[in-house]
Design a protein around this motif. Structure first.
Motif, PDB file in Angstrom:
ATOM      1  N   ARG A  55       0.864  -1.229  -0.100  1.00 33.95           N
ATOM      2  CA  ARG A  55      -0.138  -0.004   0.046  1.00 33.95           C
ATOM      3  C   ARG A  55       0.939   1.214   0.107  1.00 33.95           C
ATOM      4  O   ARG A  55       0.595   2.171  -0.661  1.00 33.95           O
ATOM      5  N   GLY A  87       0.269   4.976  -7.032  1.00 32.69           N
ATOM      6  CA  GLY A  87      -1.303   5.645  -7.133  1.00 32.69           C
ATOM      7  C   GLY A  87      -1.606   6.235  -8.661  1.00 32.69           C
ATOM      8  O   GLY A  87      -2.384   6.938  -8.551  1.00 32.69           O
ATOM      9  N   CYS A  91      -2.792   3.898 -11.320  1.00 32.87           N
ATOM     10  CA  CYS A  91      -4.017   3.152 -11.756  1.00 32.87           C
ATOM     11  C   CYS A  91      -4.765   2.762 -10.393  1.00 32.87           C
ATOM     12  O   CYS A  91      -4.394   2.461  -9.249  1.00 32.87           O
ATOM     13  N   THR A  92      -6.191   3.077 -10.977  1.00 31.75           N
ATOM     14  CA  THR A  92      -7.293   2.867  -9.742  1.00 31.75           C
ATOM     15  C   THR A  92      -7.237   1.656  -8.984  1.00 31.75           C
ATOM     16  O   THR A  92      -7.117   1.520  -7.627  1.00 31.75           O
ATOM     17  N   PRO A  93      -7.219   0.241  -9.310  1.00 30.89           N
ATOM     18  CA  PRO A  93      -7.224  -0.861  -8.478  1.00 30.89           C
ATOM     19  C   PRO A  93      -6.113  -0.872  -7.712  1.00 30.89           C
ATOM     20  O   PRO A  93      -6.388  -1.123  -6.298  1.00 30.89           O
ATOM     21  N   ARG A  95      -4.056   1.394  -6.677  1.00 27.95           N
ATOM     22  CA  ARG A  95      -4.081   2.667  -5.614  1.00 27.95           C
ATOM     23  C   ARG A  95      -5.329   2.459  -4.510  1.00 27.95           C
ATOM     24  O   ARG A  95      -4.842   2.598  -3.191  1.00 27.95           O
ATOM     25  N   GLU A  96      -6.337   2.208  -5.107  1.00 23.90           N
ATOM     26  CA  GLU A  96      -7.392   2.038  -3.817  1.00 23.90           C
ATOM     27  C   GLU A  96      -7.464   0.798  -3.258  1.00 23.90           C
ATOM     28  O   GLU A  96      -7.729   0.490  -2.075  1.00 23.90           O
ATOM     29  N   GLY A  97      -7.063  -0.214  -4.209  1.00 23.28           N
ATOM     30  CA  GLY A  97      -7.334  -1.638  -3.831  1.00 23.28           C
ATOM     31  C   GLY A  97      -6.332  -1.988  -2.502  1.00 23.28           C
ATOM     32  O   GLY A  97      -6.727  -2.699  -1.573  1.00 23.28           O
ATOM     33  N   GLY A 156      -5.180  -0.118  -0.446  1.00 20.28           N
ATOM     34  CA  GLY A 156      -5.443   0.657   0.821  1.00 20.28           C
ATOM     35  C   GLY A 156      -6.696  -0.370   1.250  1.00 20.28           C
ATOM     36  O   GLY A 156      -6.649  -0.165   2.688  1.00 20.28           O
ATOM     37  N   TRP A 157      -7.531  -0.562   0.631  1.00 16.40           N
ATOM     38  CA  TRP A 157      -8.671  -1.214   1.151  1.00 16.40           C
ATOM     39  C   TRP A 157      -8.150  -2.582   2.050  1.00 16.40           C
ATOM     40  O   TRP A 157      -8.575  -2.970   2.935  1.00 16.40           O
TER      41      TRP A 157
END
Lengths: 445, 852
Positions: free
Chosen positions: A356, A361, A363-365, A367-369, A371-372
Motif C-alpha cells: 500500500r 497511485g 491506476c485505480t485498482p 491505488r485504492e485496492g 489501501g482497502w
C-alpha cells in the motif's frame, strides 16, 4: 576485514566449483579494486567482445546460453536485446536496474558492494551488443554504500580505459552514468525506473511501446537486472554451451538466492537453477534447517511478491518451470522461510502495508485496492474482523489481479491469495476469536 | 461487414488499415487507431474517466476495459492499438465485472457529497455509477479526508488559483488536469503530489494556478474536484439553458456554449463547444470568463447626452433627435465629407456592413476605418499588407505542418488558440517550431530554435532569410537580390543580431519542409513599417514557394477583423470589394478617403467635424494617446456607442448603450474566412441595442432608411463574402530597403505594448474573473534589467518617454531576457498609450525607481 554488509555467502564452495561463477571472489575484500578484478580475469570478456566479436554475435551467444532475466520476470535476456528496432537511428541506452527493493532480496547489493566491476563489465558487453554508447546504473537510493563503491569502480574503469573514448583502440565509445534512485519500490519496475531516471515521478508507463522501442527519452532502451548483466561476461568467456549445461534444460545457469526468515543460516547462496528447495533450506551448507528446529509453516520462494508454498510442496527444483507447477514463481530468488509460530495474518498485514505504501497511485485498482486490503487485513489482525471479510478480501484481490498497469498490483495480491488458500482456517480463527491461533509474532527476522 | 466497407470509404487512400471485430461488428480503421476510437466509430460507447481525445492516453482509470479474444486479461481500450483480426467484446460479463470493480474502488474514498457539489447533474462519476456501478458499497471504513490547508472551509475546499477551487476528497485521480496543463498548455503550476492512495492534485509549491488556460482544467475535470468561482453555488446545471456562441475576443472564432438562465436573464458560465477544425475544445481564460462583460451591472444603461458640459441620461428618442440635428448642422456648415466613422472589428457583420452603408451612402463620406490601433496608416492603400493579412489559412492545417514559424508574435497573448495547435503539432507530429521575436516569449517553449532579433529589424530578418536561401542554392532568386538590402545573409544576421547559422537553418527548414505554416502576428501588423515587412514576407513566400506547400499569413487580431476587411470597411477597399459595393449601393462617394490616422489629423485641423465611433475606444488604444484625445476634443460632434463608459465616451456629445455579442444574433468571420454565428443568449441589457439597430435608427432619423428588412442586409453581406476571394500575390519581387533604425541615448529601453494573457481589448477588465487574474497594468522586464535599474518585483517604476510618463508596478518576467519591457494596455487605470508616439517605429522609454 569485514564488509559493509556482512552477509553469509557460499563463496568458498563457488571457488572450488567449475560450474558456479558469480560468487567466486565475493569474499575477497580487494575484489572491488579494479587491479584485483583484472588479476582475477576481469574485463577479459569486454576485451574479447569488443575486439573479436560483432554485436550480433554477442547477442546470439547470450541468446543461445538461455540466460533469463534475474530481476523477477525471467524473460530471456538475449531475446530482449533483439527487440531493439535495428532501423532506428535514435541513440540507444542500456540501463542497469540496480533498484533492488523486493522484500527479501539482497543479491544485487552484494554484487555491487563486493564485485562492482563484474556488473560494469556485463553492462559494457551488453551495451556493445545493442549498440549503446551511454549506459546508466540506476541504484536504489538507500544503497548509499553501493553508490559509493560503484562510483569508485566507474572512475577506475575510466582511468584504465575500460570506459570512455576509443576503448581498446577500437573506436568504440562508452560512457557510464550512475544514478541514485529517490526511494520507491515501484522504480524497480522498468518503465517507472525510466520515468524516474528522466526526472519524472516514478510511475509506470503504459505498454506498448515497450522500452526496447521507446524507453529512456523515447529512445530504444534495454533495462537489465544487475545479476543478469553480471552473468554475461561468463557467457562470453566460457561460451554459451558451457552456460547452457548449467541448471535445467529451460532454466539455464546459476542464480543467487537470498535466504531469509526462520532459518539457521540466512544468506546469499549461488546455486544452479533447479536445485532442490527443501535441500536448500535444510542443507548445512545453506540454510541449515529451521530456526529453533521448529516445524516449517511455509516458504515464499521468490521474493515477497510470489505466492506461498506449503511444506508439502517444497520438494521442488528452484527453477522457473518447477516453481510454476506448484503454483509459485522464481521471482527475484528471495527465499523467505516461516516456521510454525508465524501468524499468517500478521505476516500478510506487514506485506500489504508495504505494498500500500509503495503503490505509485497511478491506476485505480492498485491505488485504492491496496489501501482497502490493508485496512481489512489490519482489522482482522487486530481482532476487528467480521464474518465475510475473507471472502471480501478474496474478491478485492480478484479485482486487482491482472487489472493494473504494472505488476505491482499482482505482486500485492498474490501472497494474499495464496495465504488465504493455504491457511484459510487461520484467517477464520482470527475473525471468529479476535485473536491469533499461534503463539508469537516477534521472531520474524 | 457493411460497417467495415462503409468505414473504409472514409479513409484516405494509401493509409494502412486494420480490420477488427467489435461486439460482432466488423470495422476497418487506419493503423494506429486505438480500440476505443474504433468502437466509437461504430457508435459503441466505452466509458472512460482519464481518457481525453486531445491528450495522450494514460490508461490509469482502468474504466475502459474490454475483453479481447485470446488475451487472458482485461485490456484498457484507450491505449490498446487495434490489430488485424482482433475480436473485441465491450460488454461481456467479465468487462462488466471489471467496470463495477473500478467504480467501487473509485467511490471508496469519494465523499459522495453530490448534493453540495457543483458538478452534480453533469458529473461523469455520477453518470457512470448509474450506468456501471452497484448501489451498495462494501467499503465499511472511514473515508480518507484531505484537510491540510483547508482550515475554515466547510467542505475541505482549497483555493488554488484566482478562479479555481480544489476539493481533493472528490478527486478520482484521473490526472487529466495535470496532463492537459503540461501536455496541451505547457504549464507546470499544477501537479500530483505524494503517492498511492494519499496522492493529491495540488498547485505547485508557492504557485497559483493562474495560467491563461487554467479554466480548461475545470472543464475537463470528470468530477467536482476542480470548480471555478464564477459557477460555484450560483445555479444547478439542470436549471440552465445553453446557447451556442463564439468567442468575441479572438480572431480564431473559438466555439463556445453559454450557460444561462432565461428567468434571471443571466449568463453563468462559458464552456467549450469542441470544434476540431478550430479549437480542439480548449478555451483561453479570456474566452471562458469574458462573458462577464455582458452581465456586469456597470453597463451603460441609457443613452447619455451632453448638456452644459455634463453627460446626462436621456431617452433614445432625445438622443437620436440630437444626433440628427448635429449631423445636419455639420452637413449644412461644411458639406458631407467632414464626418468620420471608426468601428471596432469585434462587431458582427450586419453592424459593420450597415455602418459602412450609413457612412458611405447616407452621410456620403469615405472616412471609414476599423483599424483604430495601428499607427501611421498611409493614405494610399496597402495592397501587399492587405493581401498578406488575408491569405487562405486553415487552423487545422497547423496540425500536420512539419515546419511552423511564429514570427513577430507573442502567441499566448495574441493567438492562444493557435499556440495550442502548435503545441499539438509538436507533441503529436514532432513538428519543428521556430519562434522569431524581438524578445523571448512563452510560446517559444516548444520551439526547436528561438531567434531573438534586434528590435525593429523585422524586414531585415526576412530579407536575411531570402538571402540565406539564395546563397545556399535552395531557391532561384531571380532579381530579388538587387531589390533588397543588405546584400548578404551574414550582413542581415549581423544587423538583426542573430546567428547567421540559425538564419540558414531556418531558411533550410522552410525550403525543405513538407508543409510549412508561417504565422506573423501583431508586431508586424502594428508596426509602422508593416508595408515594408509584408513586402519582405511576400518576397519570402514567393521565393520559397511557401503557398504551394503550406500557408503564410499575418493573422488578424480581432473577432471580425477578417470580416471587416472583406466587407470593405477601409477608406480604400481593394478594387473587387469596391466594385461589388458600388454595384450593391448604386453609388460610391466622391470624397477623399481618410484612414483613422487621416481622420485624427483632420479632426485636429478641424477639417473633420463629426465622428461616429462604434464599439471602439481610440483614446485608450490608439498608439498616441494625447494626439487621439486632442483630436477628438476638437470635434463639433462625437457620437460613441459602447458597452461601458470609457475614456472615449467621456469626450462624446452623445453616448449610446451598445448590446454585447451575447445579446443578439450575429455572424463573424474568423481568420480562416469561416462565417460563424453567435446566437442571442439574453435580451439586450438595460436600454442597449445591437449595433445594426443603432445604425439603422440613426439612418432612419436622418430620413434615409438603410434596409427594409434585416434579410436585405444579410443578402448584401453574403454576396460580398462570396465574391471577394483571396487576392493573388503579384508575380514579382518587391523592393525592400529597410530604414535605418533610430536610436535614442536618453530613452534606451524598447517598450512593447500589447494584451495581457488574460485580457483582450479595452473591455475585459470589466469581467470580474479576468480582473482577478490581473487587475492592473504592470511593467514586465527581465531580472537582469531589473537588477540594473535597482528594481524588485512589486516596486513602483516610473516609465518615461518623450511625450509622457506613467508609474506602474514591476513584474519580473519568466521569459523576457533582454533589455525590452512590456506593458499591457487593457487597463483604463494606466494610460500606457500616453507613452507612445504615432510617428515612431519603436517606442523607447527610460525607467527609474519611484522612491517613497
Amino acid at each position: 576485514m569485514s564488509f559493509y554488509s556482512p552477509v553469509r555467502t557460499n563463496a568458498a564452495e563457488v571457488a572450488k566449483s567449475d560450474r558456479l561463477h558469480l560468487f567466486k571472489y565475493v569474499e575477497d575484500p580487494q575484489q572491488a579494486n579494479i587491479d584485483t578484478f583484472v588479476a582475477h580475469g576481469g574485463y577479459v570478456a569486454w576485451r574479447k567482445a569488443l575486439t573479436s566479436m560483432k554485436p550480433d554475435e554477442v547477442r546470439e551467444e547470450v541468446k543461445n546460453a538461455g540466460l533469463r532475466g534475474r530481476g523477477g520476470a525471467g524473460f530471456p535476456t538475449g531475446i530482449k536485446w533483439g527487440f531493439i528496432p535495428q532501423a532506428s537511428t535514435k541513440p540507444r541506452y542500456l540501463v542497469c536496474n540496480a533498484d533492488e527493493s523486493e522484500p527479501g532480496t539482497c543479491k544485487d547489493r552484494v554484487i555491487m558492494e563486493r564485485d562492482p566491476h563484474a556488473m560494469l563489465e556485463g553492462m559494457a558487453v551488453a551495451s556493445f551488443a545493442i549498440g549503446c554508447h551511454l549506459m546508466f546504473v540506476y541504484i536504489r537510493g538507500e544503497f548509499g554504500h553501493c553508490i559509493d563503491v560503484v562510483n569508485r569502480a566507474v572512475e577506475e574503469g575510466y582511468a584504465q580505459g575500460y570506459f570512455g573514448k576509443n576503448i581498446f583502440d577500437t573506436g568504440y565509445d562508452l560512457d557510464v552514468i550512475v544514478h541514485s534512485g529517490g526511494g520507491a519500490y515501484i522504480c524497480g519496475e522498468e518503465t517507472a525506473l525510466l520515468n524516474s531516471l528522466e526526472g519524472h515521478k516514478g510511475m509506470s508507463r503504459i505498454r506498448p511501446p515497450f522500452p526496447a522501442v521507446e524507453g529512456l527519452y523515447a529512445c530504444p532502451t534495454i533495462v537489465n537486472n544487475v545479476e543478469s548483466l553480471a552473468s554475461v561476461p561468463h557467457i562470453i568467456n566460457r561460451g554459451s554451451d558451457w552456460y547452457k549445461s548449467l541448471g535445467t534444460e529451460k532454466s539455464c545457469g546459476s542464480k543467487i538466492f537470498s535466504l531469509s526468515g526462520h532459518v539457521k543460516q540466512p544468506g546469499n547462496y549461488e546455486v544452479e537453477l533447479g536445485y532442490n528447495l527443501k535441500d536448500f533450506i535444510y542443507s548445512p551448507e545453506y540454510g541449515g534447517g529451521i530456526l529453533g528446529d521448529k516445524k516449517l509453516k511455509g516458504v515464499i520462494p521468490g521474493g515477497s511478491s510470489t505466492p506461498f508454498l506449503k511444506p508439502e510442496d517444497i520438494d521442488v527444483g528452484l527453477d522457473y518451470e518447477s516453481l510454476t507447477t506448484v503454483g509459485s514463481m522464481l521471482g527475484s530468488g528471495a527465499v523467505i522461510v516461516f516456521h510454525e509460530d508465524t501468524c499468517i495474518v500478521w505476516t500478510i498485514m506487514k506485506l500489504i502495508h508495504f505494498y500500500r505504501h509503495e503503490s505509485c497511485g497511478k491506476c485505480t485498482p492498485c491505488r485504492e485496492g491496496t489501501g482497502w486490503l490493508e485496512r481489512m487485513i489490519t482489522a482482522i489482525e487486530h481482532g476487528r474482523g467480521r464474518p465475510g471479510d475473507v471472502e471480501k478480501i478474496e474478491s478485492v484481490c480478484e479485482n486487482i489481479m491482472g487489472r493494473t498497469i504494472c505488476p505491482l498490483g499482482d505482486a500485492a495480491v498474490m501472497p494474499i491469495q495464496s495465504a488465504i488458500k493455504n491457511w484459510r482456517d487461520e484467517w477464520q480463527y482470527h475473525i471468529d476469536h479476535g485473536k491469533c491461533q499461534v503463539k508469537t509474532n516477534t521472531e520474524f527476522v | 461487414m457493411a460497417d467495415a466497407v462503409e468505414n473504409k470509404k472514409n479513409i484516405a487512400e494509401g493509409v494502412p488499415t486494420v480490420t477488427l471485430t467489435i461486439d460482432g461488428r466488423e470495422t476497418t480503421v487506419p493503423k494506429g487507431t486505438t480500440v476505443l476510437m474504433a468502437a466509437r466509430g461504430l457508435g459503441i460507447h466505452i466509458p472512460t474517466f482519464c481518457w481525453h481525445p486531445k491528450l495522450k492516453p494514460m490508461g490509469s482509470c482502468r474504466m475502459c476495459y474490454v475483453e479481447i479474444e485470446k488475451m487472458p486479461k482485461l485490456q484498457v481500450s484507450c491505449a490498446l492499438e487495434a490489430m488485424d483480426g482482433m475480436v473485441v467484446l465491450t460488454d461481456s460479463d467479465l468487462v462488466k465485472r471489471g467496470r463495477r470493480a473500478i467504480i467501487e474502488f473509485i467511490l471508496m474514498n469519494h465523499p459522495l457529497d453530490c448534493p453540495t457539489c457543483d458538478k452534480g447533474g453533469e458529473c461523469d462519476l455520477q453518470d457512470q455509477t448509474f450506468a456501471h456501478g452497484v448501489d451498495d458499497s462494501r467499503f465499511d471504513f472511514q473515508k480518507y479526508r484531505f484537510t491540510e490547508g483547508t482550515e475554515g472551509s466547510t467542505f475541505d475546499d482549497l483555493r488554488i488559483g484566482p478562479e479555481i477551487v480544489l476539493n481533493r476528497n472528490r478527486c478520482i485521480l484521473c490526472y487529466k488536469c495535470v496532463r492537459a496543463n503540461k501536455e496541451a498548455f505547457g504549464e507546470y503550476d499544477l501537479g500530483a503530489y505524494e503517492r498511492g492512495n494519499i496522492m493529491e492534485i495540488h498547485r505547485a509549491p508557492g504557485r497559483q494556478v493562474d495560467n491563461p488556460f487554467s479554466g480548461n482544467l475545470v472543464e475537463i475535470c470528470p468530477v467536482g474536484a476542480l470548480t471555478n468561482t464564477d459557477w460555484r453555488y450560483k445555479i444547478r446545471v439542470w436549471l440552465t439553458q445553453t446557447t451556442s456562441s463564439i468567442c468575441p475576443f479572438s480572431s480564431s472564432g473559438v466555439n463556445t456554449l453559454l450557460y444561462k438562465d432565461d428567468h434571471q436573464q443571466k449568463i453563468f458560465r462559458t464552456t467549450s463547444r469542441p470544434n476540431d477544425d478550430i479549437d480542439d475544445g480548449w478555451l483561453a481564460d479570456v474566452t471562458r470568463y469574458g462573458y462577464q462583460i455582458a452581465t456586469s451591472p456597470d453597463r451603460l444603461q441609457t443613452p447619455l447626452i451632453k448638456k452644459d458640459g455634463q453627460q446626462v441620461p436621456a431617452t433614445w428618442k432625445e438622443a437620436l433627435e440630437i444626433i440628427n440635428k448635429r449631423l445636419n448642422e455639420i452637413k449644412d456648415k461644411k458639406g458631407r465629407v467632414c464626418i468620420g466613422g471608426i468601428v471596432s472589428p469585434s462587431l458582427d457583420n450586419a453592424t459593420l456592413h450597415s455602418f459602412s452603408k450609413l457612412i458611405r451612402v447616407t452621410l456620403g463620406s469615405n472616412n471609414i476605418d476599423y483599424r483604430t490601433q495601428y499607427r501611421m496608416l498611409p493614405k494610399e492603400p496597402e495592397n501587399v499588407y492587405d493581401a498578406m493579412s488575408a491569405r487562405s489559412f486553415k487552423i487545422s492545417d497547423i496540425d500536420d505542418s512539419d515546419v511552423i514559424v511564429a514570427f513577430g508574435s507573442d502567441l499566448v497573448k495574441e493567438h492562444p488558440n493557435e499556440y495550442l495547435r502548435i503545441r499539438k503539432a509538436c507533441n503529436f507530429h514532432s513538428a519543428s517550431v521556430y519562434s522569431v521575436n524581438p524578445y523571448r516569449v512563452k510560446s517559444a517553449d516548444v520551439a526547436r530554435r528561438e531567434m531573438i532579433y534586434k528590435v525593429g529589424t523585422e524586414e531585415v530578418f526576412l530579407n536575411g532569410l531570402c538571402l540565406a536561401a539564395i546563397e545556399a542554392g535552395m531557391a532561384e532568386g531571380g532579381d530579388l537580390k538587387e531589390k533588397i538590402s543588405p546584400s548578404t545573409a551574414a550582413e542581415a544576421a549581423a544587423i538583426c543580431g542573430v546567428d547567421a547559422e540559425h538564419l540558414k537553418e531556418l531558411a533550410a527548414a522552410m525550403a525543405n519542409g513538407r508543409k510549412v505554416t508561417f504565422i506573423a502576428g501583431e508586431l508586424v501588423s502594428r508596426s509602422r513599417e508593416r508595408l515594408c515587412i509584408s513586402s519582405a514576407l511576400a518576397n519570402l513566400t514567393r521565393l520559397l514557394g511557401l503557398e504551394n506547400k503550406g500557408q503564410v499569413s499575418i493573422l488578424p487580431h480581432y473577432a471580425n477583423s477578417f470580416g471587416a476587411g472583406k466587407l470593405g470597411l477601409l477608406p480604400q477597399p481593394p478594387e473587387g470589394i469596391r466594385n461589388a459595393l458600388t454595384e450593391l449601393w448604386g453609388a460610391w462617394p466622391e470624397a477623399e478617403p481618410l484612414t483613422t490616422d487621416g481622420m485624427l489629423i483632420n479632426m485636429k485641423k478641424e477639417e473633420v467635424n463629426g465622428c461616429i465611433a462604434l464599439g471602439c475606444n481610440p483614446v485608450m488604444l490608439y498608439p498616441d494617446r494625447e494626439f487621439a484625445r486632442e483630436s477628438l476634443e476638437k470635434l463639433d460632434f462625437l457620437l460613441v456607442a459602447d458597452l461601458y463608459e470609457t475614456e472615449t465616451t467621456g469626450l462624446a456629445d452623445v453616448v449610446l448603450p451598445l448590446a454585447s455579442w451575447a445579446e443578439y444574433d450575429g455572424r463573424y468571420i474568423n481568420l480562416e474566412g469561416r462565417v460563424q454565428r453567435a446566437n442571442r443568449a439574453l435580451k439586450p441589457r438595460f436600454e442597449s441595442k445591437p449595433g445594426y439597430e443603432i445604425v439603422e435608427a440613426i439612418a432612419e432619423q436622418i430620413g434615409d432608411k438603410l434596409y427594409e428588412s434585416s434579410d436585405q442586409c444579410e443578402q448584401e453581406i453574403s454576396r460580398l463574402v462570396e465574391s471577394s476571394n483571396v487576392q493573388p500575390l503579384p508575380d514579382k519581387y518587391f523592393d525592400v530597403r529597410p530604414a535605418e533604425e533610430e536610436s535614442d541615448e536618453e530613452y534606451p529601453i524598447a517598450l512593447f505594448v500589447g494584451d495581457d494573457p488574460h485580457h483582450s481589448g479595452h473591455l475585459t477588465e470589466k469581467a470580474n474573473s479576468l480582473f482577478n487574474f490581473c487587475g492592473e497594468a504592470y511593467i514586465e522586464m527581465s531580472s537582469e534589467l531589473a537588477k540594473k535599474l535597482d528594481l524588485k518585483e512589486g516596486d513602483s517604476a516610473r516609465v518615461e518617454s518623450k511625450v509622457g510618463k506613467i508609474i506602474v508596478p514591476v513584474r519580473i518576467s519568466t521569459t523576457i531576457n533582454n533589455d525590452v519591457v512590456f506593458i499591457p494596455r487593457n487597463f483604463s487605470s494606466t494610460t500606457v498609450t500616453a507613452l507612445l508616439m504615432r510617428k515612431k517605429r519603436t517606442d523607447r522609454v527610460k525607467i527609474s525607481k519611484v522612491v517613497n
